[in-house]
Design an enzyme around this catalytic site. Structure first.
Site, PDB file in Angstrom:
ATOM      1  N   THR A   1       0.818  -1.217   0.000  1.00  0.00           N
ATOM      2  CA  THR A   1       0.000   0.000   0.000  1.00  0.00           C
ATOM      3  C   THR A   1       0.852   1.266   0.000  1.00  0.00           C
ATOM      4  O   THR A   1       2.019   1.248   0.418  1.00  0.00           O
ATOM      5  CB  THR A   1      -0.899  -0.016   1.268  1.00  0.00           C
ATOM      6  OG1 THR A   1      -1.520   1.255   1.421  1.00  0.00           O
ATOM      7  CG2 THR A   1      -0.101  -0.296   2.535  1.00  0.00           C
ATOM      8  N   ASP A   2       0.230   2.374  -0.421  1.00  0.00           N
ATOM      9  CA  ASP A   2       0.914   3.670  -0.373  1.00  0.00           C
ATOM     10  C   ASP A   2       1.142   4.153   1.060  1.00  0.00           C
ATOM     11  O   ASP A   2       2.002   4.999   1.315  1.00  0.00           O
ATOM     12  CB  ASP A   2       0.130   4.730  -1.167  1.00  0.00           C
ATOM     13  CG  ASP A   2      -1.318   4.907  -0.732  1.00  0.00           C
ATOM     14  OD1 ASP A   2      -1.747   4.254   0.239  1.00  0.00           O
ATOM     15  OD2 ASP A   2      -2.029   5.703  -1.374  1.00  0.00           O
ATOM     16  N   GLU A   3       0.386   3.594   1.996  1.00  0.00           N
ATOM     17  CA  GLU A   3       0.460   4.106   3.376  1.00  0.00           C
ATOM     18  C   GLU A   3       1.794   3.851   4.044  1.00  0.00           C
ATOM     19  O   GLU A   3       2.089   4.435   5.084  1.00  0.00           O
ATOM     20  CB  GLU A   3      -0.623   3.454   4.233  1.00  0.00           C
ATOM     21  CG  GLU A   3      -1.998   3.766   3.751  1.00  0.00           C
ATOM     22  CD  GLU A   3      -3.040   3.550   4.826  1.00  0.00           C
ATOM     23  OE1 GLU A   3      -2.682   3.421   6.005  1.00  0.00           O
ATOM     24  OE2 GLU A   3      -4.214   3.529   4.469  1.00  0.00           O
TER      25      GLU A   3
ATOM     26  N   TYR B   1      -1.674  -0.336  11.323  1.00  0.00           N
ATOM     27  CA  TYR B   1      -1.878  -1.036  10.037  1.00  0.00           C
ATOM     28  C   TYR B   1      -0.734  -0.730   9.075  1.00  0.00           C
ATOM     29  O   TYR B   1      -0.097  -1.644   8.534  1.00  0.00           O
ATOM     30  CB  TYR B   1      -3.224  -0.617   9.407  1.00  0.00           C
ATOM     31  CG  TYR B   1      -3.279  -0.927   7.921  1.00  0.00           C
ATOM     32  CD1 TYR B   1      -3.266  -2.244   7.465  1.00  0.00           C
ATOM     33  CD2 TYR B   1      -3.295   0.094   6.967  1.00  0.00           C
ATOM     34  CE1 TYR B   1      -3.282  -2.544   6.095  1.00  0.00           C
ATOM     35  CE2 TYR B   1      -3.306  -0.192   5.607  1.00  0.00           C
ATOM     36  CZ  TYR B   1      -3.298  -1.513   5.180  1.00  0.00           C
ATOM     37  OH  TYR B   1      -3.306  -1.803   3.835  1.00  0.00           O
TER      38      TYR B   1
ATOM     39  N   LYS C   1       2.217  -3.192   7.407  1.00  0.00           N
ATOM     40  CA  LYS C   1       2.452  -3.384   5.967  1.00  0.00           C
ATOM     41  C   LYS C   1       3.904  -3.008   5.624  1.00  0.00           C
ATOM     42  O   LYS C   1       4.552  -3.678   4.820  1.00  0.00           O
ATOM     43  CB  LYS C   1       1.472  -2.538   5.141  1.00  0.00           C
ATOM     44  CG  LYS C   1       0.030  -2.991   5.209  1.00  0.00           C
ATOM     45  CD  LYS C   1      -0.208  -4.380   4.640  1.00  0.00           C
ATOM     46  CE  LYS C   1       0.021  -4.473   3.161  1.00  0.00           C
ATOM     47  NZ  LYS C   1      -0.293  -5.850   2.656  1.00  0.00           N
TER      48      LYS C   1
ATOM     49  N   ASN D   1      -5.555   3.978  -2.687  1.00  0.00           N
ATOM     50  CA  ASN D   1      -6.880   3.530  -2.221  1.00  0.00           C
ATOM     51  C   ASN D   1      -7.729   2.997  -3.363  1.00  0.00           C
ATOM     52  O   ASN D   1      -7.959   3.696  -4.351  1.00  0.00           O
ATOM     53  CB  ASN D   1      -7.656   4.713  -1.623  1.00  0.00           C
ATOM     54  CG  ASN D   1      -7.222   5.043  -0.230  1.00  0.00           C
ATOM     55  OD1 ASN D   1      -6.081   5.448  -0.011  1.00  0.00           O
ATOM     56  ND2 ASN D   1      -8.109   4.879   0.725  1.00  0.00           N
TER      57      ASN D   1
ATOM     58  N   GLY E   1      -4.538  10.514  14.423  1.00  0.00           N
ATOM     59  CA  GLY E   1      -3.348  10.346  13.567  1.00  0.00           C
ATOM     60  C   GLY E   1      -3.651  10.282  12.081  1.00  0.00           C
ATOM     61  O   GLY E   1      -2.823   9.841  11.289  1.00  0.00           O
TER      62      GLY E   1
END
Ligand code: NAD
Ligand code: DAU
Length: 336
Positions: free
Chosen positions: A121-123, A148, A152, A177, A274
């Protein structure tokens, strides 16, 4: 080509299975899924029996994973706990499924010398300020914000270390997303669509200025298949559709409008602690080197994708309705 798709009863994994069976007539897919609250076997209904097998089980189950891996050409790992809000209430399943789960898969592909594509993911890169003109690239430093995204990021680090230290044949993709059919009603877009279908107002966290780089799930899965077939081993690819200018407030207004409600027919609720402000993806490497292009781009493309997604939820109430009340009860406890 024989695929083992882990987490294939979840949102993106199930869409991937339908996609690959349709696009590649020689594909056989085995899905391994633990069927957590987010997994739904109904998402895999209608697949041809001679080209598809479902196995309920855990990627942490070394013996089961080993037995299944022996017979396939590639493992595509979608299995994870995926909802940020849940990771703020109980981080443990994220550590177990995302970090330990990836470790077990890595050991199995190493032992049996099989190819792995790891979905991320980009997160993992953290977030950008609203006025920051930069986008995330394959070389952006990792800086995750939530349990989370930290889990990842950890799993990506493990994959990179196994590539470098043990020479496993793996690729990684980090995507923005997703939206589309079969997405759990806890997530932003399906939550609002199914709220309206239930005659309940959509819920916007805080002021809704946060930006997500929305991509249709079919565009994501087309990119994954491209990387599997043409990607260079050991490489990471960013996947994004250039939608990094549409904030949550605009998305909710679009959904209201497309569902014949006044544009302001929604409520502001408690913000996420956050809460990442903005994600933006630079997918030029994937486009330039492997020739992938997204189909649903810009606000117009997003409107088309949203319209199709709204129709899908309208027509598939039996798929989402059983999860709705429990999901909303959980949100009520946090004032969201
Ligand atoms: P999801 O929550 O809809 O589905 C996850 C699936 O994994 C479920 O079917 C669940 O039962 C299964 N699972 C969880 N732990 C497992 C385990 N230990 N063993 C076997 N199966 C297990 O998730 P999603 O939104 O489809 O996301 C899939 C992947 O894509 C995840 O790795 C996620 O981090 C990544 N991703 C998601 C998005 C997004 O917008 N949803 C964007 C980029 C990347
Ligand atoms: O960026 C990729 C990530 O996208 C994936 O790695 C995650 O698995 C996936 O869940 C998603 O994470 P987000 O936290 O961005 O998605 P979510 O759908 O939870 O929320 C999207 C945005 O909408 C976020 O800014 C929070 C906001 N939101 C969410 C919900 C559920 C609301 O305003 N209202 C809501 O009811």
């Amino acid at each position: 080509m024989k695929y083992l798709v882990t987490g294939g009863a979840g949102f993106i994994g199930a869409n991937f299975v339908h996609y690959v069976i349709k696009q590649r007539s020689d594909a056989h897919v085995t899905v391994l899924d633990k069927l957590t609250y987010a997994g739904n076997e109904k998402s895999l209904a209608g697949l041809p029996e001679d080209r598809f097998t479902f196995v309920e089980g855990d990627i942490c189950d070394e013996k089961l994973v080993g037995d299944l891996i022996k017979d396939v050409d590639i493992v595509v790992n979608f299995a994870a706990d995926t909802h940020n809000d849940n990771s703020l209430i109980d981080p443990w399943p994220f550590i177990e499924n995302n970090i330990l789960g990836t470790y077990h898969l890595l050991q199995a592909v190493r032992k049996h010398d099989k190819r792995l594509h790891h979905i991320s993911t980009d997160e993992v890169f953290g977030d950008l300020e609203l006025d920051d003109p930069n986008r995330f690239t394959e070389t952006t430093s990792y800086n995750p914000s939530s349990p989370y995204s930290a889990s990842k990021a950890s799993s990506d680090h493990l994959v990179r270390a196994w590539i470098r230290s043990f020479g496993i044949k793996a690729t990684i993709s980090n995507c923005a997303n997703n939206y589309g059919p079969y997405q759990h009603v806890e997530k932003f877009i399906p939550r609002q669509i199914t709220n309206i279908l239930s005659d309940v107002k959509p819920k916007l966290y805080g002021a809704g200025q946060n930006i997500r780089d929305w991509i249709h799930v079919d565009d994501h899965n087309a990119a994954v298949l491209t990387i599997i077939e043409k990607g260079n081993l050991g490489e990471t690819y960013i996947i994004g559709a250039d939608n990094d200018h549409i904030n949550n407030k605009t998305v909710i207004e679009m959904i209201c409008e497309l569902m014949d409600k006044p544009r302001d027919w929604y409520e502001h609720v408690n913000d996420r602690p956050g809460h990442d402000m903005r994600y933006a993806m630079d997918s030029s490497k994937l486009r330039r080197e492997l020739g992938w292009m997204p189909q649903y781009t810009d606000q117009a493309g997003m409107r088309d994708g949203l319209k199709e997604t709204i129709d899908w939820y309208r027509e598939n109430e039996a798929w989402w309705k059983p999860e709705k009340a429990e999901t909303e009860a959980k949100y009520q406890k946090t004032g969201q």
